[in-house]
Design a protein around this motif. Structure first.
Motif, PDB file in Angstrom:
ATOM      1  N   GLY A  23       0.555  -1.575  -0.031  1.00  0.00           N
ATOM      2  CA  GLY A  23       0.038  -0.199   0.059  1.00  0.00           C
ATOM      3  C   GLY A  23       0.800   1.455   0.104  1.00  0.00           C
ATOM      4  O   GLY A  23       0.277   2.163   0.071  1.00  0.00           O
ATOM      5  N   THR A  26      -0.357   3.655  -3.027  1.00  0.00           N
ATOM      6  CA  THR A  26      -1.930   4.136  -2.593  1.00  0.00           C
ATOM      7  C   THR A  26      -1.037   5.794  -1.268  1.00  0.00           C
ATOM      8  O   THR A  26      -1.538   6.954  -2.106  1.00  0.00           O
ATOM      9  CB  THR A  26      -2.932   2.894  -2.202  1.00  0.00           C
ATOM     10  OG1 THR A  26      -2.680   2.665  -3.777  1.00  0.00           O
ATOM     11  CG2 THR A  26      -3.545   3.356  -2.136  1.00  0.00           C
ATOM     12  N   ARG A 118      -3.124  -8.411  -2.761  1.00  0.00           N
ATOM     13  CA  ARG A 118      -2.765  -7.168  -3.147  1.00  0.00           C
ATOM     14  C   ARG A 118      -1.879  -6.812  -4.115  1.00  0.00           C
ATOM     15  O   ARG A 118      -1.849  -6.767  -5.650  1.00  0.00           O
ATOM     16  CB  ARG A 118      -2.415  -5.824  -2.572  1.00  0.00           C
ATOM     17  CG  ARG A 118      -3.520  -5.496  -1.330  1.00  0.00           C
ATOM     18  CD  ARG A 118      -2.633  -5.196  -0.353  1.00  0.00           C
ATOM     19  NE  ARG A 118      -2.646  -3.427  -0.817  1.00  0.00           N
ATOM     20  CZ  ARG A 118      -3.182  -2.333  -1.064  1.00  0.00           C
ATOM     21  NH1 ARG A 118      -4.530  -2.748   0.242  1.00  0.00           N
ATOM     22  NH2 ARG A 118      -3.259  -0.861  -1.634  1.00  0.00           N
ATOM     23  N   ARG A 122      -1.869  -5.814  -8.935  1.00  0.00           N
ATOM     24  CA  ARG A 122      -1.339  -4.600  -9.413  1.00  0.00           C
ATOM     25  C   ARG A 122      -1.256  -4.925 -10.635  1.00  0.00           C
ATOM     26  O   ARG A 122      -0.785  -5.954 -11.337  1.00  0.00           O
ATOM     27  CB  ARG A 122       0.127  -4.728  -8.926  1.00  0.00           C
ATOM     28  CG  ARG A 122      -0.319  -4.409  -7.149  1.00  0.00           C
ATOM     29  CD  ARG A 122       1.065  -4.668  -6.548  1.00  0.00           C
ATOM     30  NE  ARG A 122       2.040  -3.381  -6.782  1.00  0.00           N
ATOM     31  CZ  ARG A 122       3.209  -3.619  -6.299  1.00  0.00           C
ATOM     32  NH1 ARG A 122       4.498  -4.544  -5.932  1.00  0.00           N
ATOM     33  NH2 ARG A 122       4.662  -1.975  -7.041  1.00  0.00           N
TER      34      ARG A 122
END
Length: 162
Positions: A23, A26, A118, A122
């Motif tokens: 993260g 982000t 995650r 991507r």
């Protein structure tokens, strides 16, 4: 600057620390674009491929040039890279000390399963074995303080909904 995700002192070096998919980018996107330094961007500028690890040395030179340019002007910097290797963090801390600027660490202490999930969604997926190996090198907040970071923030899975 109350709209920022974290309070950063004037002239601070802020190192985002975590595995790919944790993260960091982000989170970094919530800071002004002029504050953000990212090795992937500089690898892409040098080779047209942000994943080309052979371009890392030149990307690091570009990052260090921009880091020094901003710190010399007492401007904030957010270093959006994994920063998982102690020698990389030591280099950032040395530059902060040279320019007499505060050093802040943001540790993305996110469970491996979450990071792998995650990462798999991507645009540029990092090999899961690489992600796992990098995740295992995650420092503790105490280690980061011992290294010289004045402020350490830990972001956990619960805080990922930025």
């Amino acid at each position: 600057m109350s709209h920022l995700p974290l309070p950063l002192p004037e002239g601070a070096v802020c190192a985002l620390i975590g595995a790919p998919g944790s993260g960091k980018s982000t989170f970094a996107a919530r800071f002004p674009s002029t504050w953000r330094l990212n090795l992937d961007t500089y690898r892409a500028l040098a080779t047209d491929d942000e994943a080309d690890q052979t371009a890392t040395p030149v990307a690091a030179q570009i990052q260090n040039l921009l880091l020094d340019a901003r710190l010399s002007r007492n401007l904030r910097v957010v270093v959006d890279s994994t920063n998982l290797h102690a020698h990389v963090r030591a280099g950032l801390l040395a530059r902060a000390r040279y320019w007499q600027r505060p050093a802040v660490a943001v540790l993305f202490d996110v469970p491996l399963d979450t990071v792998l999930t995650r990462n798999s969604t991507r645009r540029r997926v990092v090999d899961p074995h690489v992600v796992t190996d990098l995740h295992q090198t995650l420092p503790t907040t105490e280690q980061l303080r011992d290294e010289g970071f004045e402020t350490v923030y830990a972001i956990s899975e619960a805080a990922l909904d930025f």
